[in-house]
Design an enzyme around this catalytic site. Structure first.
Site, PDB file in Angstrom:
ATOM      1  N   HIS A   1      76.953   3.064 114.257  1.00 26.26           N
ATOM      2  CA  HIS A   1      75.975   2.105 114.220  1.00 26.26           C
ATOM      3  C   HIS A   1      76.162   1.357 115.438  1.00 26.26           C
ATOM      4  O   HIS A   1      77.131   0.340 115.649  1.00 26.26           O
ATOM      5  CB  HIS A   1      76.400   1.138 113.027  1.00 26.26           C
ATOM      6  CG  HIS A   1      75.519   0.128 112.764  1.00 26.26           C
ATOM      7  ND1 HIS A   1      75.264  -0.362 111.419  1.00 26.26           N
ATOM      8  CD2 HIS A   1      74.648  -0.699 113.471  1.00 26.26           C
ATOM      9  CE1 HIS A   1      74.373  -1.456 111.308  1.00 26.26           C
ATOM     10  NE2 HIS A   1      74.082  -1.432 112.609  1.00 26.26           N
TER      11      HIS A   1
ATOM     12  N   GLU B   1      72.838   4.423 112.512  1.00 31.32           N
ATOM     13  CA  GLU B   1      72.391   3.348 111.940  1.00 31.32           C
ATOM     14  C   GLU B   1      72.078   2.118 112.676  1.00 31.32           C
ATOM     15  O   GLU B   1      72.542   1.935 113.800  1.00 31.32           O
ATOM     16  CB  GLU B   1      73.440   2.705 110.905  1.00 31.32           C
ATOM     17  CG  GLU B   1      73.858   3.798 109.808  1.00 31.32           C
ATOM     18  CD  GLU B   1      74.937   3.210 109.001  1.00 31.32           C
ATOM     19  OE1 GLU B   1      75.134   3.622 107.867  1.00 31.32           O
ATOM     20  OE2 GLU B   1      75.673   2.103 109.300  1.00 31.32           O
TER      21      GLU B   1
ATOM     22  N   HIS C   1      79.506   0.920 102.231  1.00 32.15           N
ATOM     23  CA  HIS C   1      79.929  -0.166 102.720  1.00 32.15           C
ATOM     24  C   HIS C   1      81.071  -0.668 101.646  1.00 32.15           C
ATOM     25  O   HIS C   1      80.849  -0.630 100.465  1.00 32.15           O
ATOM     26  CB  HIS C   1      79.069  -1.594 102.488  1.00 32.15           C
ATOM     27  CG  HIS C   1      79.388  -2.601 103.370  1.00 32.15           C
ATOM     28  ND1 HIS C   1      79.099  -2.806 104.871  1.00 32.15           N
ATOM     29  CD2 HIS C   1      80.224  -3.719 103.002  1.00 32.15           C
ATOM     30  CE1 HIS C   1      79.365  -3.740 105.168  1.00 32.15           C
ATOM     31  NE2 HIS C   1      80.328  -4.301 104.370  1.00 32.15           N
TER      32      HIS C   1
END
Length: 237
Positions: free
Chosen positions: A43, A70, A190
């Site tokens: 990410h 991401e 997450h």
């Protein structure tokens, strides 16, 4: 079997703390795959405080499983994705100064914008996943964007799980069931860890993939990276 994609952002954070190349992000990605990871997730953020844009380019050359990139689809991010063409792009609406992702997309308000982004990414051969809260209205509206998958944002689940697992998972099961009915693929991520992952897997129909970084890297400090990846894989069996 639900696939495990290992997020290596925290490895890059550790490397950047000293300004050299230790640990070597590319070697860690190779080792994660060798130890059983079925994908590598990164990410990159605008300030490059962990994964750098150049890391993404370099990883594209060596990742042999599934490469998942991401990020918030800013012009710079989209330019990077056009260049590296990962197998999957996960769209996350995080602010530039966000410490970590903290909310899913409003697929109603931003539907027109997301349609344009999803259409472009699919045209270059990327599978697209949209980061969502477990809100049925947002899941339904995601269909109109043309996305292939959604990724359920699981922080609330992880926070509530120690106190009441059944209550914690309930909205996610509803969202996952709806996604399956609507023909959307399903990812999740997450704050997932060795304590809450198996229960999530058991209660989310059609769960294709989880991406896990922070907890997995923390566990690796005690169990070692190879053993830790295998421990997480067993939770998903």
């Amino acid at each position: 079997m639900t696939k495990l994609s290992v997020n290596i952002n925290k490895i890059a954070t550790l490397r950047n703390a000293r300004g050299h190349n230790r640990p070597d992000v590319l070697q860690v990605a190779r080792d994660c795959e060798r130890f059983g990871a079925q994908g590598i997730t990164v990410h990159p953020r605008p300030d490059e405080r962990h994964i750098r844009y150049q890391d993404v380019r370099d990883l594209r050359q060596i990742v042999t499983t599934e490469f998942n990139v991401e990020g918030n689809p800013t012009p710079d991010f989209l330019e990077l994705v056009r260049e590296v063409r990962p197998e999957q792009v996960t769209l996350v609406p995080d602010a530039p100064d966000a410490i970590t992702s903290n909310a899913g997309w409003d697929t109603i308000t931003h539907q027109i914008y997301l349609i344009g982004v999803v259409t472009e990414l699919k045209s270059i051969g990327c599978r697209v996943s949209i980061f969502l809260d477990p809100d049925p209205a947002m899941v339904k509206a995601a269909v109109a964007t043309g996305t292939d998958r959604i990724e359920l944002y699981t922080e609330d689940y992880a926070r509530q799980y120690p106190h009441d697992p059944a209550q914690a998972i309930a909205p996610y099961t509803v969202a996952a069931t709806l996604a399956q009915q609507l023909g959307l693929g399903l990812n999740a991520g997450h704050d997932l860890d060795l304590e809450n992952l198996a229960y999530l897997k058991q209660n989310l129909p059609g769960l294709a993939e989880v991406s896990i970084g922070h907890a997995l890297v923390c566990d690796a400090l005690y169990y070692g990276l190879e053993n830790t990846i295998q421990l997480y894989r067993r939770q998903l069996a």
